[in-house]
Design a protein around this motif. Structure first.
Motif, short mmCIF file in Angstrom:
data_model
loop_
_atom_site.label_atom_id
_atom_site.label_comp_id
_atom_site.label_asym_id
_atom_site.label_seq_id
_atom_site.Cartn_x
_atom_site.Cartn_y
_atom_site.Cartn_z
N ILE A 301 0.86 -1.18 0.00
CA ILE A 301 0.00 0.00 0.00
C ILE A 301 0.90 1.23 0.00
O ILE A 301 1.91 1.28 0.71
CB ILE A 301 -0.93 0.04 1.22
N ALA A 302 0.53 2.24 -0.79
CA ALA A 302 1.25 3.51 -0.81
C ALA A 302 0.23 4.63 -0.92
O ALA A 302 -0.82 4.47 -1.55
CB ALA A 302 2.24 3.57 -1.97
N VAL A 303 0.54 5.78 -0.33
CA VAL A 303 -0.40 6.90 -0.27
C VAL A 303 0.26 8.16 -0.82
O VAL A 303 1.38 8.49 -0.43
CB VAL A 303 -0.87 7.15 1.18
N ALA A 304 -0.44 8.83 -1.72
CA ALA A 304 -0.08 10.18 -2.16
C ALA A 304 -1.03 11.13 -1.45
O ALA A 304 -2.09 11.50 -2.00
CB ALA A 304 -0.17 10.30 -3.67
N GLU A 305 -0.69 11.49 -0.22
CA GLU A 305 -1.65 12.19 0.64
C GLU A 305 -2.01 13.56 0.11
O GLU A 305 -3.16 14.00 0.22
CB GLU A 305 -1.08 12.29 2.05
N LYS A 306 -1.07 14.27 -0.47
CA LYS A 306 -1.34 15.62 -0.96
C LYS A 306 -2.43 15.62 -2.02
O LYS A 306 -3.30 16.50 -2.04
CB LYS A 306 -0.06 16.24 -1.52
N ASP A 307 -2.43 14.61 -2.89
CA ASP A 307 -3.44 14.50 -3.94
C ASP A 307 -4.61 13.62 -3.54
O ASP A 307 -5.55 13.43 -4.32
CB ASP A 307 -2.82 13.95 -5.23
N GLY A 308 -4.58 13.06 -2.34
CA GLY A 308 -5.69 12.26 -1.84
C GLY A 308 -5.88 10.94 -2.56
O GLY A 308 -7.02 10.50 -2.78
N VAL A 309 -4.78 10.27 -2.93
CA VAL A 309 -4.86 9.01 -3.68
C VAL A 309 -4.19 7.90 -2.87
O VAL A 309 -3.10 8.10 -2.32
CB VAL A 309 -4.19 9.12 -5.06
N VAL A 310 -4.85 6.73 -2.81
CA VAL A 310 -4.32 5.55 -2.12
C VAL A 310 -4.16 4.43 -3.14
O VAL A 310 -5.09 4.15 -3.91
CB VAL A 310 -5.25 5.11 -0.98
N TYR A 311 -2.99 3.78 -3.15
CA TYR A 311 -2.70 2.69 -4.07
C TYR A 311 -2.49 1.39 -3.31
O TYR A 311 -1.98 1.40 -2.18
CB TYR A 311 -1.43 2.98 -4.87
N CYS A 312 -2.86 0.30 -3.94
CA CYS A 312 -2.52 -1.02 -3.39
C CYS A 312 -2.06 -1.93 -4.52
O CYS A 312 -2.59 -1.88 -5.63
CB CYS A 312 -3.69 -1.63 -2.62
N GLY A 313 -1.05 -2.75 -4.24
CA GLY A 313 -0.56 -3.73 -5.19
C GLY A 313 -1.00 -5.13 -4.79
O GLY A 313 -1.11 -5.43 -3.59
N SER A 314 -1.24 -5.97 -5.77
CA SER A 314 -1.76 -7.31 -5.51
C SER A 314 -0.95 -8.37 -6.25
O SER A 314 -0.22 -8.08 -7.20
CB SER A 314 -3.23 -7.41 -5.91
N SER A 315 -1.15 -9.60 -5.83
CA SER A 315 -0.43 -10.70 -6.44
C SER A 315 -0.95 -11.05 -7.82
O SER A 315 -0.37 -11.88 -8.52
CB SER A 315 -0.50 -11.94 -5.55
N ASP A 316 -2.06 -10.42 -8.26
CA ASP A 316 -2.56 -10.66 -9.61
C ASP A 316 -1.93 -9.72 -10.63
O ASP A 316 -2.31 -9.73 -11.80
CB ASP A 316 -4.08 -10.54 -9.65
N GLY A 317 -0.97 -8.88 -10.20
CA GLY A 317 -0.27 -8.00 -11.10
C GLY A 317 -0.88 -6.62 -11.26
O GLY A 317 -0.35 -5.79 -12.01
N TRP A 318 -1.99 -6.34 -10.56
CA TRP A 318 -2.68 -5.07 -10.69
C TRP A 318 -2.27 -4.10 -9.58
O TRP A 318 -1.97 -4.50 -8.46
CB TRP A 318 -4.19 -5.27 -10.63
N VAL A 319 -2.30 -2.80 -9.92
CA VAL A 319 -2.23 -1.72 -8.94
C VAL A 319 -3.58 -1.02 -8.97
O VAL A 319 -3.95 -0.42 -9.99
CB VAL A 319 -1.10 -0.72 -9.26
N ARG A 320 -4.33 -1.10 -7.87
CA ARG A 320 -5.64 -0.46 -7.78
C ARG A 320 -5.53 0.79 -6.92
O ARG A 320 -4.67 0.87 -6.05
CB ARG A 320 -6.67 -1.44 -7.22
N PHE A 321 -6.43 1.75 -7.15
CA PHE A 321 -6.30 2.99 -6.41
C PHE A 321 -7.67 3.62 -6.13
O PHE A 321 -8.66 3.32 -6.80
CB PHE A 321 -5.39 3.98 -7.15
N TRP A 322 -7.66 4.47 -5.10
CA TRP A 322 -8.84 5.22 -4.68
C TRP A 322 -8.49 6.70 -4.64
O TRP A 322 -7.37 7.07 -4.29
CB TRP A 322 -9.32 4.76 -3.30
N VAL A 323 -9.43 7.56 -4.97
CA VAL A 323 -9.19 9.00 -5.04
C VAL A 323 -10.17 9.71 -4.10
O VAL A 323 -11.08 9.11 -3.53
CB VAL A 323 -9.35 9.51 -6.49
N GLY A 324 -9.95 11.01 -3.95
CA GLY A 324 -10.88 11.81 -3.15
C GLY A 324 -10.53 11.91 -1.69
O GLY A 324 -11.37 12.32 -0.88
N GLY A 325 -9.31 11.52 -1.31
CA GLY A 325 -8.92 11.63 0.09
C GLY A 325 -9.75 10.76 0.99
O GLY A 325 -9.91 9.55 0.73
N ARG A 326 -10.33 11.33 2.04
CA ARG A 326 -11.10 10.56 3.03
C ARG A 326 -12.38 9.96 2.46
O ARG A 326 -13.01 9.12 3.11
CB ARG A 326 -11.42 11.45 4.23
N ARG A 327 -12.79 10.36 1.26
CA ARG A 327 -13.98 9.76 0.65
C ARG A 327 -13.67 8.38 0.07
O ARG A 327 -14.58 7.55 -0.08
CB ARG A 327 -14.53 10.67 -0.45
#
Length: 434
Positions: A301-327
Protein backbone atom coordinates in the motif's frame (compact mmCIF):
# COMPACT_ATOMS: atom_id res chain seq x y z
CA UNK A 1 28.85 0.91 -18.92
CA UNK A 2 26.73 0.77 -15.79
CA UNK A 3 28.88 1.40 -12.73
CA UNK A 4 28.75 -1.12 -9.92
CA UNK A 5 30.17 -0.83 -6.49
CA UNK A 6 30.92 -4.31 -5.11
CA UNK A 7 32.19 -4.63 -1.58
CA UNK A 8 34.21 -7.58 -0.46
CA UNK A 9 34.21 -8.90 3.07
CA UNK A 10 34.29 -12.18 4.90
CA UNK A 11 31.46 -13.65 6.90
CA UNK A 12 30.18 -17.03 7.89
CA UNK A 13 28.07 -18.50 5.16
CA UNK A 14 25.90 -21.51 4.76
CA UNK A 15 24.35 -23.17 1.72
CA UNK A 16 21.50 -21.02 0.46
CA UNK A 17 18.32 -22.19 -1.29
CA UNK A 18 17.27 -20.72 -4.60
CA UNK A 19 16.54 -17.01 -4.85
CA UNK A 20 12.79 -17.38 -4.56
CA UNK A 21 12.57 -20.20 -2.04
CA UNK A 22 13.14 -18.00 0.99
CA UNK A 23 10.53 -15.57 -0.25
CA UNK A 24 7.90 -18.18 -1.09
CA UNK A 25 8.52 -20.42 1.90
CA UNK A 26 8.44 -19.38 5.52
CA UNK A 27 11.41 -20.59 7.52
CA UNK A 28 11.00 -20.76 11.31
CA UNK A 29 13.37 -18.52 13.19
CA UNK A 30 14.82 -18.90 16.64
CA UNK A 31 15.29 -15.99 18.97
CA UNK A 32 19.03 -16.13 19.57
CA UNK A 33 19.51 -12.38 20.03
CA UNK A 34 21.68 -12.37 23.12
CA UNK A 35 21.56 -8.61 23.53
CA UNK A 36 17.77 -8.39 23.37
CA UNK A 37 15.92 -7.94 26.62
CA UNK A 38 12.88 -10.04 25.86
CA UNK A 39 13.06 -13.80 26.39
CA UNK A 40 12.39 -16.17 23.48
CA UNK A 41 8.74 -16.51 22.60
CA UNK A 42 7.75 -20.07 23.32
CA UNK A 43 4.73 -19.83 21.04
CA UNK A 44 6.61 -18.78 17.90
CA UNK A 45 5.42 -20.24 14.64
CA UNK A 46 6.93 -23.20 12.92
CA UNK A 47 6.50 -24.15 9.33
CA UNK A 48 5.27 -27.58 10.26
CA UNK A 49 2.40 -26.42 12.44
CA UNK A 50 -1.01 -26.82 10.86
CA UNK A 51 -2.38 -24.05 13.07
CA UNK A 52 0.28 -21.47 12.28
CA UNK A 53 -0.54 -18.39 10.20
CA UNK A 54 2.34 -19.58 8.01
CA UNK A 55 0.04 -22.27 6.65
CA UNK A 56 -2.49 -19.62 5.66
CA UNK A 57 0.02 -17.18 4.25
CA UNK A 58 0.53 -16.70 0.48
CA UNK A 59 4.24 -17.25 1.12
CA UNK A 60 3.58 -20.90 1.89
CA UNK A 61 2.96 -22.88 -1.32
CA UNK A 62 1.67 -25.85 0.67
CA UNK A 63 -1.46 -23.92 1.62
CA UNK A 64 -3.99 -25.26 -0.87
CA UNK A 65 -6.63 -22.82 0.37
CA UNK A 66 -4.38 -19.80 0.00
CA UNK A 67 -4.69 -17.32 -2.88
CA UNK A 68 -1.03 -18.12 -3.50
CA UNK A 69 -1.92 -21.16 -5.56
CA UNK A 70 -3.77 -18.87 -7.96
CA UNK A 71 -1.30 -16.01 -7.95
CA UNK A 72 1.26 -14.98 -10.56
CA UNK A 73 4.03 -15.69 -8.04
CA UNK A 74 3.98 -19.22 -9.39
CA UNK A 75 1.93 -18.88 -12.58
CA UNK A 76 2.83 -16.44 -15.32
CA UNK A 77 -0.01 -14.29 -16.63
CA UNK A 78 -0.63 -12.93 -20.09
CA UNK A 79 2.24 -10.87 -21.36
CA UNK A 80 1.96 -7.11 -20.98
CA UNK A 81 2.63 -5.02 -24.06
CA UNK A 82 6.21 -3.71 -24.08
CA UNK A 83 6.90 -0.05 -23.53
CA UNK A 84 9.81 1.78 -25.17
CA UNK A 85 12.58 2.67 -22.72
CA UNK A 86 12.88 6.38 -21.95
CA UNK A 87 16.26 7.55 -23.28
CA UNK A 88 16.37 10.08 -20.44
CA UNK A 89 16.21 7.30 -17.84
CA UNK A 90 19.57 6.06 -16.61
CA UNK A 91 20.85 3.48 -14.16
CA UNK A 92 23.25 5.41 -11.94
CA UNK A 93 24.72 2.39 -10.18
CA UNK A 94 24.24 -0.80 -8.20
CA UNK A 95 24.98 -1.42 -4.54
CA UNK A 96 26.04 -5.00 -3.99
CA UNK A 97 26.75 -6.90 -0.80
CA UNK A 98 27.08 -10.66 -0.92
CA UNK A 99 24.71 -11.17 2.02
CA UNK A 100 21.42 -12.37 0.63
CA UNK A 101 18.11 -10.91 -0.48
CA UNK A 102 17.30 -7.24 0.04
CA UNK A 103 13.92 -7.07 1.77
CA UNK A 104 13.64 -3.44 2.85
CA UNK A 105 15.06 0.02 2.33
CA UNK A 106 14.47 3.63 3.38
CA UNK A 107 15.98 6.89 2.21
CA UNK A 108 16.55 10.18 4.01
CA UNK A 109 18.45 12.95 2.28
CA UNK A 110 21.65 11.46 0.91
CA UNK A 111 21.49 8.43 3.23
CA UNK A 112 20.11 5.06 2.16
CA UNK A 113 19.28 2.29 4.66
CA UNK A 114 18.95 -1.31 3.43
CA UNK A 115 17.88 -4.47 5.23
CA UNK A 116 18.50 -8.06 4.18
CA UNK A 117 18.10 -11.64 5.37
CA UNK A 118 21.65 -11.47 6.72
CA UNK A 119 20.09 -9.48 9.62
CA UNK A 120 22.26 -6.49 8.70
CA UNK A 121 21.09 -2.91 8.21
CA UNK A 122 23.54 -1.11 5.92
CA UNK A 123 23.90 2.66 5.59
CA UNK A 124 24.99 4.04 2.20
CA UNK A 125 26.00 7.48 0.99
CA UNK A 126 27.03 8.41 -2.55
CA UNK A 127 27.22 4.73 -3.59
CA UNK A 128 29.63 3.91 -0.76
CA UNK A 129 28.95 2.10 2.48
CA UNK A 130 28.95 4.61 5.31
CA UNK A 131 28.36 2.11 8.12
CA UNK A 132 25.89 -0.40 9.42
CA UNK A 133 24.49 -2.24 12.37
CA UNK A 134 23.35 -5.79 12.95
CA UNK A 135 20.66 -7.63 14.83
CA UNK A 136 21.57 -11.07 16.05
CA UNK A 137 18.27 -12.60 14.94
CA UNK A 138 15.40 -11.94 12.61
CA UNK A 139 15.89 -10.87 8.99
CA UNK A 140 14.99 -7.22 8.33
CA UNK A 141 11.60 -7.05 6.63
CA UNK A 142 10.82 -3.33 7.03
CA UNK A 143 12.54 -0.02 7.84
CA UNK A 144 11.08 3.39 8.73
CA UNK A 145 12.88 6.56 9.79
CA UNK A 146 11.70 9.07 12.38
CA UNK A 147 13.87 12.06 13.27
CA UNK A 148 17.17 10.63 14.56
CA UNK A 149 15.85 7.08 15.04
CA UNK A 150 15.63 4.03 12.79
CA UNK A 151 12.86 1.47 13.37
CA UNK A 152 13.30 -2.02 11.91
CA UNK A 153 10.76 -4.85 11.76
CA UNK A 154 12.09 -8.40 11.88
CA UNK A 155 10.96 -11.90 11.11
CA UNK A 156 11.39 -12.92 14.75
CA UNK A 157 8.40 -10.72 15.65
CA UNK A 158 10.40 -7.87 17.18
CA UNK A 159 10.74 -4.20 16.36
CA UNK A 160 14.16 -2.76 17.09
CA UNK A 161 15.03 0.90 17.55
CA UNK A 162 18.40 2.35 16.59
CA UNK A 163 19.96 5.76 17.09
CA UNK A 164 23.12 7.39 15.84
CA UNK A 165 25.83 7.34 18.50
CA UNK A 166 27.76 10.61 18.34
CA UNK A 167 30.75 9.08 20.10
CA UNK A 168 31.31 6.21 17.70
CA UNK A 169 29.60 7.70 14.61
CA UNK A 170 27.71 4.42 14.39
CA UNK A 171 24.19 3.29 15.16
CA UNK A 172 23.38 1.82 18.55
CA UNK A 173 20.31 -0.15 19.53
CA UNK A 174 18.34 1.88 22.05
CA UNK A 175 15.25 -0.27 22.40
CA UNK A 176 13.24 -3.32 21.46
CA UNK A 177 9.45 -3.30 21.12
CA UNK A 178 7.72 -4.29 23.26
CA UNK A 179 9.82 -2.99 26.13
CA UNK A 180 10.99 -5.58 28.60
CA UNK A 181 9.29 -3.92 31.57
CA UNK A 182 5.96 -3.77 29.73
CA UNK A 183 6.26 -7.38 28.64
CA UNK A 184 7.11 -8.52 32.18
CA UNK A 185 4.27 -6.53 33.73
CA UNK A 186 1.74 -7.88 31.23
CA UNK A 187 2.92 -11.48 31.52
CA UNK A 188 1.95 -11.56 35.20
CA UNK A 189 -1.76 -11.07 34.56
CA UNK A 190 -3.60 -14.00 32.94
CA UNK A 191 -6.08 -11.59 31.34
CA UNK A 192 -3.30 -10.25 29.09
CA UNK A 193 -2.87 -13.59 27.32
CA UNK A 194 -4.63 -14.35 24.05
CA UNK A 195 -4.90 -17.55 22.05
CA UNK A 196 -2.51 -17.37 19.10
CA UNK A 197 -2.80 -20.99 18.04
CA UNK A 198 -4.75 -23.91 19.27
CA UNK A 199 -3.69 -24.62 22.88
CA UNK A 200 -1.05 -21.86 22.66
CA UNK A 201 -1.35 -18.46 24.34
CA UNK A 202 0.85 -15.35 24.20
CA UNK A 203 0.89 -11.87 25.71
CA UNK A 204 -1.21 -9.59 23.51
CA UNK A 205 1.31 -6.75 23.16
CA UNK A 206 3.90 -8.88 21.39
CA UNK A 207 3.85 -10.08 17.79
CA UNK A 208 4.24 -13.84 17.70
CA UNK A 209 5.08 -13.92 13.99
CA UNK A 210 7.08 -11.87 11.47
CA UNK A 211 6.71 -8.08 11.48
CA UNK A 212 6.08 -7.57 7.77
CA UNK A 213 5.47 -3.79 7.62
CA UNK A 214 5.80 -0.55 9.55
CA UNK A 215 4.12 2.85 9.13
CA UNK A 216 4.43 6.18 10.94
CA UNK A 217 1.88 8.77 11.92
CA UNK A 218 4.34 11.50 12.86
CA UNK A 219 1.67 14.06 13.70
CA UNK A 220 0.08 11.83 16.33
CA UNK A 221 3.39 10.30 17.42
CA UNK A 222 2.39 6.73 16.59
CA UNK A 223 4.07 3.72 14.96
CA UNK A 224 1.97 0.97 13.38
CA UNK A 225 3.28 -2.55 12.83
CA UNK A 226 1.63 -5.24 10.73
CA UNK A 227 2.46 -8.90 11.15
CA UNK A 228 1.90 -12.34 9.75
CA UNK A 229 0.10 -13.03 13.04
CA UNK A 230 -2.82 -11.14 11.40
CA UNK A 231 -2.72 -8.22 13.82
CA UNK A 232 -1.78 -4.54 13.73
CA UNK A 233 -0.17 -3.10 16.83
CA UNK A 234 0.02 0.58 17.77
CA UNK A 235 3.10 1.99 19.54
CA UNK A 236 3.63 5.41 21.11
CA UNK A 237 6.86 6.92 19.82
CA UNK A 238 7.57 8.98 22.92
CA UNK A 239 8.01 6.01 25.27
CA UNK A 240 7.69 2.94 22.95
CA UNK A 241 4.59 1.72 24.81
CA UNK A 242 2.16 -0.58 23.02
CA UNK A 243 -1.23 1.16 23.07
CA UNK A 244 -3.41 -1.29 21.18
CA UNK A 245 -3.57 -4.51 19.21
CA UNK A 246 -6.07 -4.76 16.35
CA UNK A 247 -7.25 -8.15 15.09
CA UNK A 248 -7.23 -6.88 11.55
CA UNK A 249 -7.42 -9.75 9.05
CA UNK A 250 -8.03 -13.44 8.50
CA UNK A 251 -4.53 -13.96 7.09
CA UNK A 252 -1.09 -12.39 7.18
CA UNK A 253 -0.92 -8.58 7.17
CA UNK A 254 1.45 -7.56 4.38
CA UNK A 255 1.02 -3.77 4.30
CA UNK A 256 -0.05 -0.91 6.52
CA UNK A 257 -0.19 2.83 5.81
CA UNK A 258 -1.43 5.99 7.53
CA UNK A 259 -2.96 9.09 5.96
CA UNK A 260 -5.54 11.86 6.25
CA UNK A 261 -5.12 12.48 9.95
CA UNK A 262 -6.36 9.46 11.88
CA UNK A 263 -6.94 6.98 9.04
CA UNK A 264 -5.10 3.65 8.73
CA UNK A 265 -5.15 1.28 5.74
CA UNK A 266 -4.13 -2.37 5.96
CA UNK A 267 -3.65 -5.00 3.25
CA UNK A 268 -3.54 -8.73 3.75
CA UNK A 269 -2.97 -12.10 2.14
CA UNK A 270 -6.71 -12.68 2.63
CA UNK A 271 -7.22 -10.40 -0.40
CA UNK A 272 -8.70 -7.41 1.43
CA UNK A 273 -7.77 -3.78 2.02
CA UNK A 274 -9.42 -2.46 5.18
CA UNK A 275 -9.86 1.08 6.40
CA UNK A 276 -9.59 1.94 10.10
CA UNK A 277 -10.18 5.18 11.98
CA UNK A 278 -8.59 6.07 15.29
CA UNK A 279 -10.99 7.67 17.75
CA UNK A 280 -9.39 10.71 19.33
CA UNK A 281 -11.11 10.32 22.69
CA UNK A 282 -10.61 6.61 23.33
CA UNK A 283 -7.65 5.83 21.06
CA UNK A 284 -9.50 2.79 19.72
CA UNK A 285 -9.28 1.82 16.06
CA UNK A 286 -12.68 1.25 14.52
CA UNK A 287 -13.22 -0.62 11.25
CA UNK A 288 -14.77 1.83 8.79
CA UNK A 289 -15.07 -0.19 5.58
CA UNK A 290 -13.43 -2.77 3.37
CA UNK A 291 -12.02 -1.01 0.32
CA UNK A 292 -11.11 -4.16 -1.61
CA UNK A 293 -12.05 -7.83 -1.49
CA UNK A 294 -10.33 -10.12 -4.01
CA UNK A 295 -8.99 -13.64 -4.33
CA UNK A 296 -5.46 -12.34 -4.84
CA UNK A 297 -3.26 -11.38 -1.91
CA UNK A 298 -2.67 -7.69 -1.24
CA UNK A 299 1.08 -7.12 -1.02
CA UNK A 300 1.64 -3.36 -0.68
CA UNK A 301 0.00 0.00 0.00
CA UNK A 302 1.25 3.51 -0.81
CA UNK A 303 -0.40 6.90 -0.27
CA UNK A 304 -0.08 10.18 -2.16
CA UNK A 305 -1.65 12.19 0.64
CA UNK A 306 -1.34 15.62 -0.96
CA UNK A 307 -3.44 14.50 -3.94
CA UNK A 308 -5.69 12.26 -1.84
CA UNK A 309 -4.86 9.01 -3.68
CA UNK A 310 -4.32 5.55 -2.12
CA UNK A 311 -2.70 2.69 -4.07
CA UNK A 312 -2.52 -1.02 -3.39
CA UNK A 313 -0.56 -3.73 -5.19
CA UNK A 314 -1.76 -7.31 -5.51
CA UNK A 315 -0.43 -10.70 -6.44
CA UNK A 316 -2.56 -10.66 -9.61
CA UNK A 317 -0.27 -8.00 -11.10
CA UNK A 318 -2.68 -5.07 -10.69
CA UNK A 319 -2.23 -1.72 -8.94
CA UNK A 320 -5.64 -0.46 -7.78
CA UNK A 321 -6.30 2.99 -6.41
CA UNK A 322 -8.84 5.22 -4.68
CA UNK A 323 -9.19 9.00 -5.04
CA UNK A 324 -10.88 11.81 -3.15
CA UNK A 325 -8.92 11.63 0.09
CA UNK A 326 -11.10 10.56 3.03
CA UNK A 327 -13.98 9.76 0.65
CA UNK A 328 -12.00 6.83 -0.83
CA UNK A 329 -13.79 6.77 -4.16
CA UNK A 330 -12.84 4.01 -6.60
CA UNK A 331 -10.36 5.35 -9.11
CA UNK A 332 -9.61 2.22 -11.12
CA UNK A 333 -6.63 -0.03 -11.74
CA UNK A 334 -3.28 0.04 -13.49
CA UNK A 335 -1.83 -2.98 -15.26
CA UNK A 336 1.75 -2.94 -16.50
CA UNK A 337 3.26 -6.00 -14.80
CA UNK A 338 3.07 -9.60 -15.95
CA UNK A 339 3.50 -10.99 -12.42
CA UNK A 340 2.76 -10.06 -8.82
CA UNK A 341 3.25 -6.48 -7.66
CA UNK A 342 5.40 -6.73 -4.54
CA UNK A 343 6.03 -3.08 -3.58
CA UNK A 344 4.84 0.47 -4.21
CA UNK A 345 6.17 3.96 -3.57
CA UNK A 346 4.98 7.49 -4.29
CA UNK A 347 6.63 10.90 -4.48
CA UNK A 348 4.83 14.00 -5.73
CA UNK A 349 2.89 12.86 -8.78
CA UNK A 350 5.11 9.86 -9.36
CA UNK A 351 3.96 6.28 -8.64
CA UNK A 352 6.48 3.44 -8.77
CA UNK A 353 5.77 -0.29 -8.62
CA UNK A 354 8.12 -3.27 -8.29
CA UNK A 355 7.20 -6.77 -9.30
CA UNK A 356 8.08 -10.43 -9.27
CA UNK A 357 8.60 -10.02 -13.02
CA UNK A 358 11.93 -8.30 -12.03
CA UNK A 359 10.96 -4.88 -13.40
CA UNK A 360 10.17 -1.45 -11.98
CA UNK A 361 7.41 0.61 -13.59
CA UNK A 362 6.97 4.37 -13.22
CA UNK A 363 3.68 6.28 -13.64
CA UNK A 364 2.64 9.92 -13.37
CA UNK A 365 -0.81 11.05 -12.19
CA UNK A 366 -2.73 13.49 -14.34
CA UNK A 367 -5.55 15.85 -13.38
CA UNK A 368 -7.42 14.77 -10.26
CA UNK A 369 -5.59 11.44 -10.15
CA UNK A 370 -7.98 9.30 -12.22
CA UNK A 371 -5.61 9.15 -15.20
CA UNK A 372 -2.05 7.87 -15.11
CA UNK A 373 0.61 8.18 -17.81
CA UNK A 374 3.28 5.53 -18.25
CA UNK A 375 6.66 7.16 -17.80
CA UNK A 376 9.33 4.45 -17.77
CA UNK A 377 9.98 0.72 -17.53
CA UNK A 378 13.16 -0.05 -15.59
CA UNK A 379 14.71 -3.46 -16.17
CA UNK A 380 17.96 -4.94 -14.95
CA UNK A 381 17.30 -6.91 -11.80
CA UNK A 382 17.72 -10.68 -12.04
CA UNK A 383 15.31 -11.37 -9.17
CA UNK A 384 11.92 -10.09 -7.95
CA UNK A 385 11.88 -6.43 -6.87
CA UNK A 386 10.91 -6.52 -3.18
CA UNK A 387 11.23 -2.90 -1.97
CA UNK A 388 11.26 0.65 -3.36
CA UNK A 389 11.89 4.26 -2.42
CA UNK A 390 11.42 7.39 -4.52
CA UNK A 391 13.13 10.71 -3.98
CA UNK A 392 13.26 14.04 -5.76
CA UNK A 393 16.54 14.55 -7.56
CA UNK A 394 17.67 17.83 -6.07
CA UNK A 395 20.73 18.07 -8.29
CA UNK A 396 18.55 17.43 -11.32
CA UNK A 397 16.00 20.03 -10.32
CA UNK A 398 13.57 17.97 -8.22
CA UNK A 399 10.12 17.13 -9.48
CA UNK A 400 9.55 20.70 -10.57
CA UNK A 401 12.42 20.20 -12.95
CA UNK A 402 11.06 16.78 -13.88
CA UNK A 403 13.77 14.63 -12.28
CA UNK A 404 13.50 11.82 -9.74
CA UNK A 405 15.56 9.07 -8.15
CA UNK A 406 14.28 5.53 -7.64
CA UNK A 407 15.94 3.00 -5.32
CA UNK A 408 14.95 -0.61 -5.95
CA UNK A 409 15.92 -3.55 -3.73
CA UNK A 410 15.70 -7.08 -5.09
CA UNK A 411 15.90 -10.69 -4.08
CA UNK A 412 18.92 -10.86 -6.39
CA UNK A 413 20.85 -9.23 -3.51
CA UNK A 414 21.35 -5.80 -5.06
CA UNK A 415 20.00 -2.26 -4.80
CA UNK A 416 19.83 -0.27 -8.01
CA UNK A 417 19.64 3.50 -8.25
CA UNK A 418 17.81 5.04 -11.21
CA UNK A 419 17.43 8.60 -12.45
CA UNK A 420 14.78 9.73 -14.88
CA UNK A 421 12.25 12.36 -15.88
CA UNK A 422 8.54 12.50 -15.22
CA UNK A 423 7.70 12.79 -18.90
CA UNK A 424 7.13 9.63 -20.96
CA UNK A 425 9.26 8.68 -23.93
CA UNK A 426 6.08 8.88 -25.98
CA UNK A 427 2.44 9.61 -25.08
CA UNK A 428 0.99 6.48 -23.48
CA UNK A 429 -1.85 6.71 -21.04
CA UNK A 430 -2.26 3.72 -18.75
CA UNK A 431 -5.61 1.98 -18.87
CA UNK A 432 -7.70 2.60 -15.77
CA UNK A 433 -10.23 -0.07 -14.90
CA UNK A 434 -12.95 0.47 -12.34
Amino acid sequence: MTPTFPLQYEMKTRPRPSNLSRFFRCRPTTDDDDDDELPPLTTSSTAGSDNSPYTMSPYNPSAASSPFVRSPWIHSTAAVAPFPQDPNTALLGSLIRQEGHVYSLAVSGDLLFTGSDSKNIRVWKNFSELGGFKSCSGLVKSIVLFKDKVFTGHQDGKIRVWKLDSKSDGYKRVGTLPRFQDFLKSSIRPSNYIEVRRHRNAVWLRHFDAVSCLALNAEQGLLYSGSWDRTIKVWRLSDFKCLASVNAHDDAVNAVATAFGNMVMSGSADGTVKLWEREERTGKHVAVRTLLRRDSAVTSIAVAEKDGVVYCGSSDGWVRFWVGGRRFEKGGGLRWHSMAVLCLATAGRMVVSGSADRTVRVWRREGLGAQHVRVAALAGHTGPVKCLAVQEDVEGGGEVGGRWLVYSGSLDGSVRVWRGGNRPAQPAVGRNWV
